[in-house]
Design an enzyme around this catalytic site. Structure first.
Site, PDB file in Angstrom:
ATOM      1  N   TYR A  74       0.849  -1.197   0.000  1.00 58.38           N
ATOM      2  CA  TYR A  74       0.000   0.000   0.000  1.00 58.38           C
ATOM      3  C   TYR A  74       0.885   1.247   0.000  1.00 58.38           C
ATOM      4  CZ  TYR A  74      -3.948  -3.024   1.211  1.00 58.38           C
ATOM      5  OH  TYR A  74      -4.914  -3.993   1.200  1.00 58.38           O
ATOM      6  N   ASN A  87     -12.538   0.013  -5.838  1.00 56.27           N
ATOM      7  CA  ASN A  87     -12.255  -0.538  -7.162  1.00 56.27           C
ATOM      8  C   ASN A  87     -13.499  -1.225  -7.722  1.00 56.27           C
ATOM      9  OD1 ASN A  87     -11.262  -1.802  -9.449  1.00 56.27           O
ATOM     10  ND2 ASN A  87      -9.799  -3.098  -8.361  1.00 56.27           N
ATOM     11  N   CYS A 132      -6.483  -5.299  -7.592  1.00 54.75           N
ATOM     12  CA  CYS A 132      -6.325  -4.864  -6.203  1.00 54.75           C
ATOM     13  C   CYS A 132      -5.888  -6.020  -5.301  1.00 54.75           C
ATOM     14  CB  CYS A 132      -7.595  -4.198  -5.688  1.00 54.75           C
ATOM     15  SG  CYS A 132      -9.090  -5.157  -5.879  1.00 54.75           S
ATOM     16  N   HIS A 133      -6.049  -7.250  -5.760  1.00 58.28           N
ATOM     17  CA  HIS A 133      -5.579  -8.393  -4.965  1.00 58.28           C
ATOM     18  C   HIS A 133      -4.048  -8.422  -4.889  1.00 58.28           C
ATOM     19  CE1 HIS A 133      -5.729  -9.880  -9.137  1.00 58.28           C
ATOM     20  NE2 HIS A 133      -4.700 -10.645  -8.798  1.00 58.28           N
ATOM     21  N   GLU A 149      -1.810 -16.822  -9.616  1.00 67.07           N
ATOM     22  CA  GLU A 149      -0.871 -16.085 -10.480  1.00 67.07           C
ATOM     23  C   GLU A 149       0.535 -16.627 -10.357  1.00 67.07           C
ATOM     24  OE1 GLU A 149      -1.139 -11.834 -10.325  1.00 67.07           O
ATOM     25  OE2 GLU A 149      -3.289 -11.848 -10.709  1.00 67.07           O
TER      26      GLU A 149
END
Length: 188
Positions: free
Chosen positions: A122, A145, A153-154, A182
């Site tokens: 962040y 979002n 945003c993850h 991912e």
């Protein structure tokens, strides 16, 4: 009363069955408005036996090209996530993504600069967006979002390396699943 600069549009919603549960994508001819992850089932375990799928529940007939592009992107994300970087993103048509607000800036920086399989804190995202002291505002931008998954945003985590909250804390397990998806999808 309609705000100045706001155009009227006809939205259509498409439901998809994904490893995260049902995903609803709403949009119009101008772009995607929202993506909602309904959390109606637990995330599927990623199996090494084959690709994951994301199946459209509704007819894509009379759907805008932008909504179709979004569906194709989401299907690729779940089945072959490493290919999404080469796919065109749909247009966005949501007020939070228009204009020059800090929220819009943070979301655009996140979309542009935090690539597949990477994470950012962040604090670092606040710096990248031009206001290093706006760490809490970055958290607010993540909560606002309208198109999670497309704007990742993850991928925003705490400086300690902990994943941090997702979907106001109700989707923390989804965030973990997405980050693992991912990492595993980038191998090979």
């Amino acid at each position: 009363m309609k705000k100045q600069g706001e155009s009227q549009c006809t939205q259509k919603t498409i439901s998809l069955l994904s490893p995260l549960g049902t995903i609803q994508v709403s949009g119009c001819e101008n772009g995607v408005h929202t993506i909602q992850i309904l959390m109606d089932v637990a995330p599927a375990e990623r199996s090494s036996g084959g690709p994951l799928s994301c199946v459209v529940n509704d007819s894509l007939a009379e759907t805008s090209p932008e909504l179709q592009r979004c569906v194709e992107w989401l299907q690729a994300y779940f089945s072959e996530p490493q290919t999404t970087g080469s796919l065109p993103l749909p247009g966005f048509h949501h007020p939070a993504l228009q204009g020059d607000s800090f929220t819009s800036r943070v979301l655009q920086v996140l979309l542009r600069d935090v690539t597949f399989g990477k994470t950012v804190s962040y604090k670092r995202l606040a710096e990248m967006a031009g206001n290093p002291r706006a760490v809490r505002a970055v958290g607010g931008a993540m909560r606002k979002n309208p198109v999670p998954l497309l704007i990742p945003c993850h991928r925003v985590i705490s400086s300690s390396g902990q994943s941090g909250p997702y979907m106001s804390g109700k989707g923390n397990h989804l965030k973990q699943w997405l980050l693992t998806h991912e990492r595993q999808g980038g191998e090979g």
